[in-house]
Each structure stands twice: as C-alpha cells, then as structure tokens.
Design an enzyme around this catalytic site. Structure first.
Site, PDB file in Angstrom:
ATOM      1  N   CYS A  16       7.685  61.476  23.375  1.00  0.00           N
ATOM      2  CA  CYS A  16       6.645  60.845  22.547  1.00  0.00           C
ATOM      3  C   CYS A  16       5.572  61.881  22.222  1.00  0.00           C
ATOM      4  O   CYS A  16       5.138  62.618  23.111  1.00  0.00           O
ATOM      5  CB  CYS A  16       6.025  59.667  23.289  1.00  0.00           C
ATOM      6  SG  CYS A  16       7.225  58.384  23.732  1.00  0.00           S
ATOM      7  N   ALA A  21       1.918  65.205  24.278  1.00  0.00           N
ATOM      8  CA  ALA A  21       3.265  64.646  24.403  1.00  0.00           C
ATOM      9  C   ALA A  21       3.427  63.962  25.748  1.00  0.00           C
ATOM     10  O   ALA A  21       2.697  64.246  26.700  1.00  0.00           O
ATOM     11  CB  ALA A  21       4.300  65.765  24.252  1.00  0.00           C
ATOM     12  N   ASP A  22       4.390  63.069  25.790  1.00  0.00           N
ATOM     13  CA  ASP A  22       4.791  62.487  27.067  1.00  0.00           C
ATOM     14  C   ASP A  22       6.303  62.325  27.060  1.00  0.00           C
ATOM     15  O   ASP A  22       6.910  62.132  26.004  1.00  0.00           O
ATOM     16  CB  ASP A  22       4.116  61.139  27.315  1.00  0.00           C
ATOM     17  CG  ASP A  22       4.286  60.711  28.765  1.00  0.00           C
ATOM     18  OD1 ASP A  22       3.639  61.324  29.629  1.00  0.00           O
ATOM     19  OD2 ASP A  22       5.100  59.814  29.040  1.00  0.00           O
ATOM     20  N   GLN A  23       6.879  62.433  28.231  1.00  0.00           N
ATOM     21  CA  GLN A  23       8.332  62.346  28.380  1.00  0.00           C
ATOM     22  C   GLN A  23       8.646  61.270  29.402  1.00  0.00           C
ATOM     23  O   GLN A  23       8.071  61.253  30.495  1.00  0.00           O
ATOM     24  CB  GLN A  23       8.867  63.701  28.878  1.00  0.00           C
ATOM     25  CG  GLN A  23      10.359  63.745  29.084  1.00  0.00           C
ATOM     26  CD  GLN A  23      11.105  64.137  27.827  1.00  0.00           C
ATOM     27  OE1 GLN A  23      10.542  64.076  26.735  1.00  0.00           O
ATOM     28  NE2 GLN A  23      12.340  64.525  27.959  1.00  0.00           N
TER      29      GLN A  23
END
Length: 200
Positions: free
Chosen positions: A115, A78-80
């Site tokens: 994401c 994930a990415d933020q």
C-alpha cells in the site's frame, strides 16, 4: 540525480532498507525520514476486516505524520501486509516466531499487499495498493531452520526475504517482485510524473 530527471523535494517515510534501494534504483534524490507512528496500536484499533483499508490507513498515517514537519516536501509512505486468509503475519522479530510463521505458511498460498500514498502539505494526493500471491513449497523443519539461520529475516513480514535466499522457498509467485518487496515501482513512477513531482 542525472540531468535526465527534474524533481521537487521528496521524502521517503520508511525505515525499510529494501524500499530505500528500490527508490534509489529510480535515480531520485530523496531524504529518508521514517514516521514515529505506533503501527501496532493502529492495527489493534482497526476494527474492519478490510485488510487493504488497514494497509492504506497505515501508509497515510505515516505520510501525514512526516508531512506536518516538512510541508515543502512530497512524502512517499508505504505499508506491507502479509496475509493468509484473514490472518495478518507481522514482522516476527525473533527466531521462534519466524519458525511458527513459516510452519503456518508452508505449502500454502498467501498474499503480500503493498500500500502506497503520496502526501504534500498534509493533503493526500495519491493512494494505491497492489497484491502479489505467493505459494510456498512444503518446508521441512530442517529447511526452515537452515533458512532462518542463513538469512535471519526477523524484520520481514512472512519471515522471509524474497530479495535474497527467500526465493528458494517458493513454488509459485504471481505478481511483481517490487510489489512483494513493498514498493510497486511502475505505479509510483506514473504517480510522480502525473503529479508533476518528477519531470522528464
């Protein structure tokens, strides 16, 4: 893991303690193995204004990096991104930068874009993004200083920890809490079931 769930081997490619807790809340067994990719270098190289594309790219690179070493596992990465306009607020890392970020976001609307992707044997099986929109109160210097001293959110995009005292900073929030925290759970649950990674 309970007898209720049957699952295949899973790795969470994230060092985030809050993502770890959110995954645990699903009752899954998984390994935690963060990627060694250089996020800042990837952000610098990214030329497009499409910030969702950047977040998805980062999630994919993290998952693919881990997948090459663990091909038998399903890798969740994930990415933020914390975004106001076209400005991306990275982790502040120190007090002075955190003060600056909260001053800039004070009284304004911004987005937290989460994401996600799932990879197996270096193949991208699923990718997803979800956005939450948040509006901070007008924050006084005293409030900013007191909050940062209390929570020291220097590893959090936006310079707040929404899972803790950070909730008190907000006037309005549109979107799910797990999206704000960087791991939208319902879309992830559905993806794991649809991909037959988890059976019930």
């Amino acid at each position: 893991m309970s007898k209720f769930l049957q699952q295949k081997p899973i790795i969470l490619a994230s060092s985030s303690t809050i993502r770890h807790k959110l995954m645990k809340s699903l009752g899954l067994d998984f390994l935690v193995l963060p990627s060694n990719c250089n996020e800042e270098e990837i952000k610098t190289r990214h030329k497009s204004d499409e910030l969702v594309e950047l977040g998805i790219t980062l999630a994919k690179i993290k998952a693919l990096d881990v997948s090459q070493h663990y091909p038998e596992h399903y890798i969740i990465a994930a990415d933020q991104l914390c975004v106001a306009g076209k400005r991306v607020f990275n982790k502040p890392l120190n007090h002075q930068t955190a003060v600056s970020h909260l001053r800039e976001l004070s009284g304004k609307q911004h987005q937290q874009i989460a994401c996600l992707c799932i990879v197996k044997e270096s193949k991208i099986l699923w990718q997803y993004h979800e956005t939450a929109t948040l509006t901070l109160h007008h924050l006084s210097e005293k409030t900013i200083e007191a909050y940062l001293q209390a929570e020291k959110p220097y590893q959090s995009c936006g310079a707040y920890q929404y899972e803790g005292l950070g909730k008190w900073l907000f006037k309005e929030v549109q979107g799910s809490e797990d999206t704000i925290l960087g791991l939208p759970l319902m879309p992830l649950v559905n993806a794991l079931v649809n991909l037959k990674v988890v059976g019930i």
